[in-house]
Enzyme design. Structure first.
Site, PDB file in Angstrom:
ATOM      1  N   CYS A  82       0.804  -1.225   0.000  1.00 54.45           N
ATOM      2  CA  CYS A  82       0.000   0.000   0.000  1.00 54.45           C
ATOM      3  C   CYS A  82       0.839   1.278   0.000  1.00 54.45           C
ATOM      4  CB  CYS A  82      -0.970  -0.002   1.184  1.00 54.45           C
ATOM      5  SG  CYS A  82      -0.194   0.033   2.819  1.00 54.45           S
ATOM      6  N   HIS A 134      -2.197   1.209   7.138  1.00 56.84           N
ATOM      7  CA  HIS A 134      -2.613   1.128   5.741  1.00 56.84           C
ATOM      8  C   HIS A 134      -2.831   2.533   5.185  1.00 56.84           C
ATOM      9  CE1 HIS A 134      -4.119  -0.978   2.239  1.00 56.84           C
ATOM     10  NE2 HIS A 134      -5.231  -0.251   2.242  1.00 56.84           N
ATOM     11  N   HIS A 146      -6.025   1.615  -3.562  1.00 57.93           N
ATOM     12  CA  HIS A 146      -5.019   1.129  -2.615  1.00 57.93           C
ATOM     13  C   HIS A 146      -4.589  -0.276  -3.000  1.00 57.93           C
ATOM     14  CE1 HIS A 146      -7.946  -1.454  -0.217  1.00 57.93           C
ATOM     15  NE2 HIS A 146      -8.717  -0.794  -1.054  1.00 57.93           N
TER      16      HIS A 146
END
Length: 193
Positions: A82, A134, A146
């Site tokens: 990510c 994240h 993402h």
């Protein structure tokens, strides 16, 4: 005899008019603007309103990476995580360097509320942790791109229960040139992108 000629003339004129009308309808009025076509295309694919797609380069980048598998520490189309996805996007789309992990990236941005997110802003999550784990890139209409550990690069909705539960904050780079670019594009003047 004059009546037959008159009727025949009227039929001929009528056919000519119908033929002309059909020819006019079948011809395109103007060649569409390629940027508008791209915005409409990405809008449909990613589920984002056309008026939210101000940066075609952003949507092209996301589109090119969708489906890339997740790989922790990866930074290529063979596999990416990510934070590297956000890093690559900012490097290629905005010519801006981000940190190499989500916590470092968060330290570089000015925090912003969910209501003030604009396409290109970063969105951060704390998934089963007290620290940021994240990051994604907001693309408009509550959607973000993402690299998901389960499905690779994808577009998700911030309002999905999972993402809503773990959402932490949004962030925008200080002195962000996107704000100026979006304002110029909205004014109909030439964009800097």
């Amino acid at each position: 005899m004059k009546t037959k000629k008159l009727v025949a003339s009227m039929l001929f004129i009528g056919l000519c008019l119908v033929s002309q009308a059909q020819t006019t309808k079948s011809q395109p009025k103007n060649t569409a603007d390629p940027d508008n076509l791209a915005k409409e295309y990405f809008s449909q694919i990613m589920g984002v309103a056309v008026n939210a797609t101000t940066n075609t380069k952003l949507y092209q980048f996301v589109y090119d990476w969708i489906g890339t598998p997740y790989r922790l520490g990866g930074s290529s189309k063979n596999g990416i995580d990510c934070s590297k996805f956000a890093f690559e996007l900012y490097d290629k789309v905005f010519n801006t360097t981000l940190g190499y992990n989500s916590r470092n990236q968060y330290s570089q941005v000015t925090p912003i509320t969910k209501d003030n997110l604009k396409a290109g802003d970063l969105v951060f999550f704390k998934i089963r942790s007290k620290s940021i784990t994240h990051v994604g890139v907001y693309i408009g209409d509550n959607k973000f791109a993402h690299a998901s550990s389960s499905k690779g690069v994808m577009v998700s909705n911030l309002n999905e229960p999972y993402w809503k539960r773990y959402y932490y904050n949004g962030g925008r780079m200080p002195n962000d040139p996107r704000v100026l670019t979006a304002e110029l594009a909205a004014d109909g003047k030439e964009s800097m992108n």
